[in-house]
Write an enzyme that holds these catalytic residues in place. Structure first.
Site, PDB file in Angstrom:
ATOM      1  N   SER A  82       0.996  -1.301  -0.114  1.00  0.00           N
ATOM      2  CA  SER A  82       0.195  -0.374   0.039  1.00  0.00           C
ATOM      3  C   SER A  82       0.577   1.247   0.147  1.00  0.00           C
ATOM      4  O   SER A  82       2.031   1.304   0.537  1.00  0.00           O
ATOM      5  CB  SER A  82      -0.683   0.257   0.862  1.00  0.00           C
ATOM      6  OG  SER A  82      -1.022   1.053   1.194  1.00  0.00           O
ATOM      7  N   TYR A 106      -1.509  -0.130  10.312  1.00  0.00           N
ATOM      8  CA  TYR A 106      -1.559  -0.867   8.838  1.00  0.00           C
ATOM      9  C   TYR A 106      -0.639  -0.253   7.873  1.00  0.00           C
ATOM     10  O   TYR A 106       0.131  -1.271   7.564  1.00  0.00           O
ATOM     11  CB  TYR A 106      -3.090  -0.450   8.560  1.00  0.00           C
ATOM     12  CG  TYR A 106      -2.936  -0.207   6.762  1.00  0.00           C
ATOM     13  CD1 TYR A 106      -3.487  -1.809   6.331  1.00  0.00           C
ATOM     14  CD2 TYR A 106      -2.610   0.509   5.764  1.00  0.00           C
ATOM     15  CE1 TYR A 106      -3.799  -2.260   4.815  1.00  0.00           C
ATOM     16  CE2 TYR A 106      -3.288   0.352   4.839  1.00  0.00           C
ATOM     17  CZ  TYR A 106      -4.133  -0.994   4.441  1.00  0.00           C
ATOM     18  OH  TYR A 106      -3.854  -1.056   2.969  1.00  0.00           O
TER      19      TYR A 106
END
Length: 302
Positions: free
Chosen positions: A165, A178
């Protein structure tokens, strides 16, 4: 007494031109593929793209009804039987079983380690167990997938693709666990490529930006949409990317087109992973190119 000049060295004859390489293709016909987290979002789009390119695809995830629905939706003309198997990537035995289901007896060709979760919260508030949720799924789950896919590929090579990501390099506030887990996936991708290349196994990653998926729809508010739009050079009315763009990048890494590429992480983000500009000197450019700047840049707002 002067010595006579040596005769010039003979000019070597030009080497014959190498024979043209056989034409490459994005076709994955005859190859087997496993996609973790393949029931929704990026995983489902990736499974569909791999199947459309000819691969025999197996998707896995923790919920049978979600997987069955995705497989039924993706199946159609020109797509071989798309299979599914229940597997929680945090359970190593289940991951090994999913790899075996995708390529019985070994010889998996493609693995996409897509399964991932987020755990929002401040560093001031997250508990150990809350930290461990994304670390178990995103990092350990990816490691399990790489491990067992590589074991299946070891005798003849293959392609493993991880899904990271832009949060791994461009932190999102209050999404620290995350972001850290995705940064770990980037590192895992590089060291796996270094270790597994001797077996002809390529390991690359895709680093999506904010994508138009079910999870994004649930978690991105208008304020974040405005922030994403302002920081994404290719943003249009909808600043969220299409999952199909990520799927195409995975097909590229899975195919022979990327045969000399390993250990790389490709941003599929519309440019949102670029550092923000350090300044804006359009006012000076307008002094030098008044008409041209008005013509080409003022039109953006018209």
């Amino acid at each position: 007494m002067t010595q006579p000049l040596a005769p010039p060295a003979p000019v070597p004859a030009p080497s014959p031109s190498p024979a043209p390489s056989p034409s490459l293709s994005l076709s994955l016909r005859g190859r087997t593929a496993l996609v973790t987290g393949g029931g929704t979002g990026l995983g489902k789009a990736t499974a569909g793209a791999l199947a459309a390119a000819g691969a025999r695809v197996t998707v896995c995830g923790p919920e049978a009804d979600v997987l069955a629905s995705a497989a039924a939706e993706l199946s159609g003309p020109g797509i071989e039987d798309l299979r599914w198997v229940v597997a929680d990537v945090t359970d190593e035995e289940q991951v090994a079983a999913a790899v075996e289901a995708a390529a019985p007896g070994g010889g998996l060709d493609i693995a996409v380690a897509n399964a991932g979760v987020a755990m929002p919260g401040s560093l001031l508030h997250l508990t150990t167990e809350q930290w461990m949720l994304p670390l178990r799924v995103n990092v350990i789950g990816t490691a399990h997938t790489v491990k067992h896919a590589a074991r299946s590929m070891r005798s003849r090579g293959g392609s493993i693709v991880t899904i990271s990501s832009i949060a791994s390099t461009r932190p999102a506030a209050f999404l620290g666990s995350y972001s850290v887990s995705k940064a770990a996936i980037d590192g895992l991708t590089r060291f796996a490529a270094a270790e597994l290349g001797r077996f002809g196994i390529r390991v690359n990653g895709v680093r999506p930006g904010w994508m138009d998926t079910e999870s994004s729809a649930a978690g991105i508010n208008d304020e974040n949409l405005a922030l994403i739009r302002a920081s994404t050079p290719l943003a249009s009315d909808n600043p969220l990317g299409d999952p199909d763009h990520v799927a195409r990048a995975v097909v590229y890494f899975a195919s022979d087109y990327s045969a000399w590429i390993t250990g790389q992480v490709l941003g599929v983000c519309g440019g949102s992973s670029l550092p923000p500009p350090s300044g804006d000197f359009s006012h000076i450019a307008r002094l030098l190119f008044a008409d041209e700047m008005a013509r080409d840049f003022d039109a953006e707002s018209s």
